[in-house]
Design a protein around this motif. Structure first.
Motif, PDB file in Angstrom:
ATOM      1  N   LYS A  83       0.814  -1.221   0.000  1.00 49.17           N
ATOM      2  CA  LYS A  83       0.000   0.000   0.000  1.00 49.17           C
ATOM      3  C   LYS A  83       0.846   1.269   0.000  1.00 49.17           C
ATOM      4  O   LYS A  83       0.382   2.327  -0.397  1.00 49.17           O
ATOM      5  CB  LYS A  83      -0.884   0.036   1.258  1.00 49.17           C
ATOM      6  CG  LYS A  83      -1.744  -1.207   1.454  1.00 49.17           C
ATOM      7  CD  LYS A  83      -2.921  -1.185   0.544  1.00 49.17           C
ATOM      8  CE  LYS A  83      -3.908  -2.293   0.863  1.00 49.17           C
ATOM      9  NZ  LYS A  83      -5.126  -2.163   0.067  1.00 49.17           N
ATOM     10  N   THR A 130       1.581   7.119  -0.319  1.00 46.70           N
ATOM     11  CA  THR A 130       0.473   6.213  -0.610  1.00 46.70           C
ATOM     12  C   THR A 130      -0.547   6.939  -1.466  1.00 46.70           C
ATOM     13  O   THR A 130      -0.761   8.142  -1.311  1.00 46.70           O
ATOM     14  CB  THR A 130      -0.202   5.688   0.679  1.00 46.70           C
ATOM     15  OG1 THR A 130      -1.342   4.923   0.318  1.00 46.70           O
ATOM     16  CG2 THR A 130      -0.629   6.805   1.615  1.00 46.70           C
ATOM     17  N   GLY A 133      -4.547   4.602  -0.061  1.00 48.65           N
ATOM     18  CA  GLY A 133      -4.813   4.345   1.353  1.00 48.65           C
ATOM     19  C   GLY A 133      -4.376   2.960   1.795  1.00 48.65           C
ATOM     20  O   GLY A 133      -4.032   2.101   0.991  1.00 48.65           O
ATOM     21  N   LEU A 134      -4.398   2.739   3.110  1.00 54.41           N
ATOM     22  CA  LEU A 134      -3.957   1.472   3.684  1.00 54.41           C
ATOM     23  C   LEU A 134      -5.101   0.471   3.802  1.00 54.41           C
ATOM     24  O   LEU A 134      -4.902  -0.730   3.658  1.00 54.41           O
ATOM     25  CB  LEU A 134      -3.369   1.693   5.084  1.00 54.41           C
ATOM     26  CG  LEU A 134      -2.217   2.687   5.213  1.00 54.41           C
ATOM     27  CD1 LEU A 134      -1.695   2.684   6.636  1.00 54.41           C
ATOM     28  CD2 LEU A 134      -1.104   2.369   4.238  1.00 54.41           C
ATOM     29  N   SER A 135      -6.305   0.963   4.095  1.00 53.57           N
ATOM     30  CA  SER A 135      -7.425   0.065   4.412  1.00 53.57           C
ATOM     31  C   SER A 135      -8.749   0.541   3.831  1.00 53.57           C
ATOM     32  O   SER A 135      -9.799   0.048   4.218  1.00 53.57           O
ATOM     33  CB  SER A 135      -7.565  -0.046   5.935  1.00 53.57           C
ATOM     34  OG  SER A 135      -6.333  -0.417   6.505  1.00 53.57           O
ATOM     35  N   LEU A 136      -8.684   1.487   2.927  1.00 54.23           N
ATOM     36  CA  LEU A 136      -9.929   2.036   2.365  1.00 54.23           C
ATOM     37  C   LEU A 136     -10.678   0.969   1.577  1.00 54.23           C
ATOM     38  O   LEU A 136     -11.912   0.906   1.600  1.00 54.23           O
ATOM     39  CB  LEU A 136      -9.628   3.251   1.472  1.00 54.23           C
ATOM     40  CG  LEU A 136      -8.797   4.389   2.104  1.00 54.23           C
ATOM     41  CD1 LEU A 136      -8.621   5.535   1.119  1.00 54.23           C
ATOM     42  CD2 LEU A 136      -9.426   4.901   3.398  1.00 54.23           C
ATOM     43  N   ILE A 154      -5.334  -0.346  12.111  1.00 60.00           N
ATOM     44  CA  ILE A 154      -4.200   0.014  11.249  1.00 60.00           C
ATOM     45  C   ILE A 154      -2.940   0.130  12.120  1.00 60.00           C
ATOM     46  O   ILE A 154      -3.042   0.356  13.329  1.00 60.00           O
ATOM     47  CB  ILE A 154      -4.437   1.331  10.461  1.00 60.00           C
ATOM     48  CG1 ILE A 154      -4.777   2.498  11.391  1.00 60.00           C
ATOM     49  CG2 ILE A 154      -5.508   1.160   9.404  1.00 60.00           C
ATOM     50  CD1 ILE A 154      -4.935   3.850  10.672  1.00 60.00           C
ATOM     51  N   GLU A 190      -3.980  11.210   7.127  1.00 60.32           N
ATOM     52  CA  GLU A 190      -4.850  11.233   5.947  1.00 60.32           C
ATOM     53  C   GLU A 190      -5.742   9.985   5.911  1.00 60.32           C
ATOM     54  O   GLU A 190      -6.925  10.059   5.592  1.00 60.32           O
ATOM     55  CB  GLU A 190      -4.006  11.300   4.659  1.00 60.32           C
ATOM     56  CG  GLU A 190      -3.411  12.675   4.410  1.00 60.32           C
ATOM     57  CD  GLU A 190      -2.377  12.691   3.282  1.00 60.32           C
ATOM     58  OE1 GLU A 190      -2.281  11.695   2.522  1.00 60.32           O
ATOM     59  OE2 GLU A 190      -1.662  13.709   3.166  1.00 60.32           O
ATOM     60  N   GLU A 191      -5.160   8.835   6.262  1.00 57.95           N
ATOM     61  CA  GLU A 191      -5.908   7.579   6.290  1.00 57.95           C
ATOM     62  C   GLU A 191      -7.061   7.660   7.286  1.00 57.95           C
ATOM     63  O   GLU A 191      -8.192   7.263   6.993  1.00 57.95           O
ATOM     64  CB  GLU A 191      -4.975   6.427   6.677  1.00 57.95           C
ATOM     65  CG  GLU A 191      -5.640   5.084   6.802  1.00 57.95           C
ATOM     66  CD  GLU A 191      -5.915   4.399   5.458  1.00 57.95           C
ATOM     67  OE1 GLU A 191      -6.531   3.320   5.468  1.00 57.95           O
ATOM     68  OE2 GLU A 191      -5.522   4.940   4.411  1.00 57.95           O
ATOM     69  N   THR A 192      -6.784   8.186   8.486  1.00 56.74           N
ATOM     70  CA  THR A 192      -7.798   8.290   9.541  1.00 56.74           C
ATOM     71  C   THR A 192      -8.976   9.152   9.076  1.00 56.74           C
ATOM     72  O   THR A 192     -10.143   8.781   9.247  1.00 56.74           O
ATOM     73  CB  THR A 192      -7.171   8.882  10.825  1.00 56.74           C
ATOM     74  OG1 THR A 192      -6.101   8.025  11.247  1.00 56.74           O
ATOM     75  CG2 THR A 192      -8.184   9.008  11.936  1.00 56.74           C
ATOM     76  N   LYS A 194      -9.875   9.857   5.972  1.00 54.19           N
ATOM     77  CA  LYS A 194     -10.608   9.199   4.872  1.00 54.19           C
ATOM     78  C   LYS A 194     -11.478   8.052   5.395  1.00 54.19           C
ATOM     79  O   LYS A 194     -12.610   7.873   4.956  1.00 54.19           O
ATOM     80  CB  LYS A 194      -9.628   8.685   3.816  1.00 54.19           C
ATOM     81  CG  LYS A 194      -9.076   9.796   2.927  1.00 54.19           C
ATOM     82  CD  LYS A 194      -8.063   9.256   1.934  1.00 54.19           C
ATOM     83  CE  LYS A 194      -7.508  10.380   1.067  1.00 54.19           C
ATOM     84  NZ  LYS A 194      -6.304   9.952   0.324  1.00 54.19           N
TER      85      LYS A 194
END
Length: 392
Positions: A83, A130, A133-136, A154, A190-192, A194
């Motif tokens: 990712k 990225t 995203g990591l887990s979107l 995460i 950013e991940e949080t 999103k």
């Protein structure tokens, strides 16, 4: 931060820490994906079925806040290699070639009984970034298949920084872990945001290595291999972890945030896992801008619960009430007794119930079966019903 109250959950909500045992066909698909032998679509066809099955088992067991069982991940942190650009999955045996003090690292690995050719770590080899995203993708799939509140675990910023910065490789791009941490924080922040905007109910940052920082390096927490050569002062490290977490979470509202800490979840041999109470960690954990501390409390290795006395009600607690590493089934009565003990320090609406850790932290090493996980979650559900009658 403001405490987030989740809609649609009863008192003593039952949830998971994250991982669920993976079926053999998924483990094979994960291996083949790592070897570039299957396309992403072919892999997802297998993973989608495994996620739906993990959801079904969690829901039937009476879980109030579910996860996707981390079915698409080879483990809870190194999955980010696929990712985040700029990271490479490397065997510890490969890292030895870059180590400043190879002899010392070899000696440490031997003492920890770490198989240098088997364990892989995500190592930063270029500037990291990225796009998707990591887990979107995990959350988008879950939203189509469940109406239950969703938890997305995460890797925490300290974990991600410490496990991926290796002197001799990463320092060519990021001179120090602190330099790398700036980009890690940005990516996780950013991940949080999103994940929240897509409708995640609970985001859990995994920071399992914090116990290792205070309880010693003499355990084989295998995912710390990359940072073994760095001598670390516990106070400095805990302050670093606290600062990074607060930089990630600063000002973010509208989603429940938690931090998960355990004592190792890669072996069923209790004697090789870390022992000690939460006393040294709590002053730092309670200062983190999160709502909930998700903690391992079901095993005697977690020490005495009286250490929570002076931090009563400062956070919610995700109380570990079953040990995922055993076949022995806890009883609802045992769980009720443990919760009643914690009610001395936390109000009823601040206690969530979960296993100590995941049931399948590493894909290749499920530490329980899906049947075992189901029965343990069902027992937590039965205890929750009992507790609601007592305290509702």
């Amino acid at each position: 931060m403001m405490e987030e109250v989740m809609a649609d959950v009863p008192l003593f909500p039952v949830t998971v820490v994250g991982s669920w045992p993976r079926p053999p066909e998924l483990i094979q698909a994960l291996r083949r994906r790592q070897a570039d032998e299957v396309s992403e679509d072919e892999f997802n066809a297998v993973a989608d079925k495994a996620v739906i099955q993990a959801l079904k088992e969690q829901e039937e067991a009476g879980t109030d806040i579910i996860s996707d069982g981390e079915q698409r991940r080879d483990n809870f942190y190194s999955y980010v290699v696929g990712k985040i650009a700029g990271m490479q999955l490397m065997k510890v045996s490969e890292l030895l070639d870059y180590a400043k003090d190879r002899a010392r690292l070899e000696e440490q690995l031997r003492a920890l009984d770490v198989p240098a050719f088997a364990i892989k770590s995500p190592i930063v080899v270029e500037k990291i970034s990225t796009r998707e995203g990591l887990s979107l993708d995990e959350l988008a799939f879950l939203k189509k298949h469940t109406d239950k509140p969703i938890k997305i675990p995460i890797p925490g910023p300290y974990m991600l920084t410490r496990s991926s910065w290796f002197e001799g490789l990463s320092d060519k791009i990021y001179p120090s872990p602190e330099d790398l941490a700036k980009d890690v924080v940005q990516i996780l922040r950013e991940e949080t945001i999103k994940l929240r905007d897509m409708g995640a109910d609970f985001i859990q940052y995994d920071e399992p290595i914090l116990t290792q920082v205070v309880l010693g390096e003499e355990s084989s927490e295998t995912f710390m291999c990359a940072s073994l050569p760095q001598r670390r002062d516990p106070t400095t490290e805990l302050e670093f972890a606290l600062r990074l977490m607060n930089e990630v979470a600063e000002g973010i509202e509208g989603v429940k945030l938690g931090v998960h800490v355990c004592r190792g979840n890669w072996s069923r041999k209790e004697e090789v896992l870390l022992t000690g109470n939460y006393g040294p960690l709590l002053p730092y954990l309670v200062q983190m801008n999160v709502d909930q501390l998700v903690l391992e409390c079901a095993t005697p290795r977690a020490g005495e619960m009286e250490v929570f006395k002076e931090y009563a009600n400062e956070k919610e607690i995700g109380l570990g009430v079953v040990n995922p590493r055993t076949d022995e089934l806890e009883t609802p009565a045992m769980i009720v007794e443990r919760v009643n003990e914690m009610l001395e320090y936390f109000d009823a609406d601040k206690i969530y119930l979960n296993p100590d850790c995941g049931f399948g932290t590493f894909a290749e090493r499920n530490i329980n079966t899906s049947e075992g996980a189901f029965h343990k979650m069902r027992v937590i559900g039965e205890a929750a019903q009992e507790l609601r009658k007592l305290h509702g």
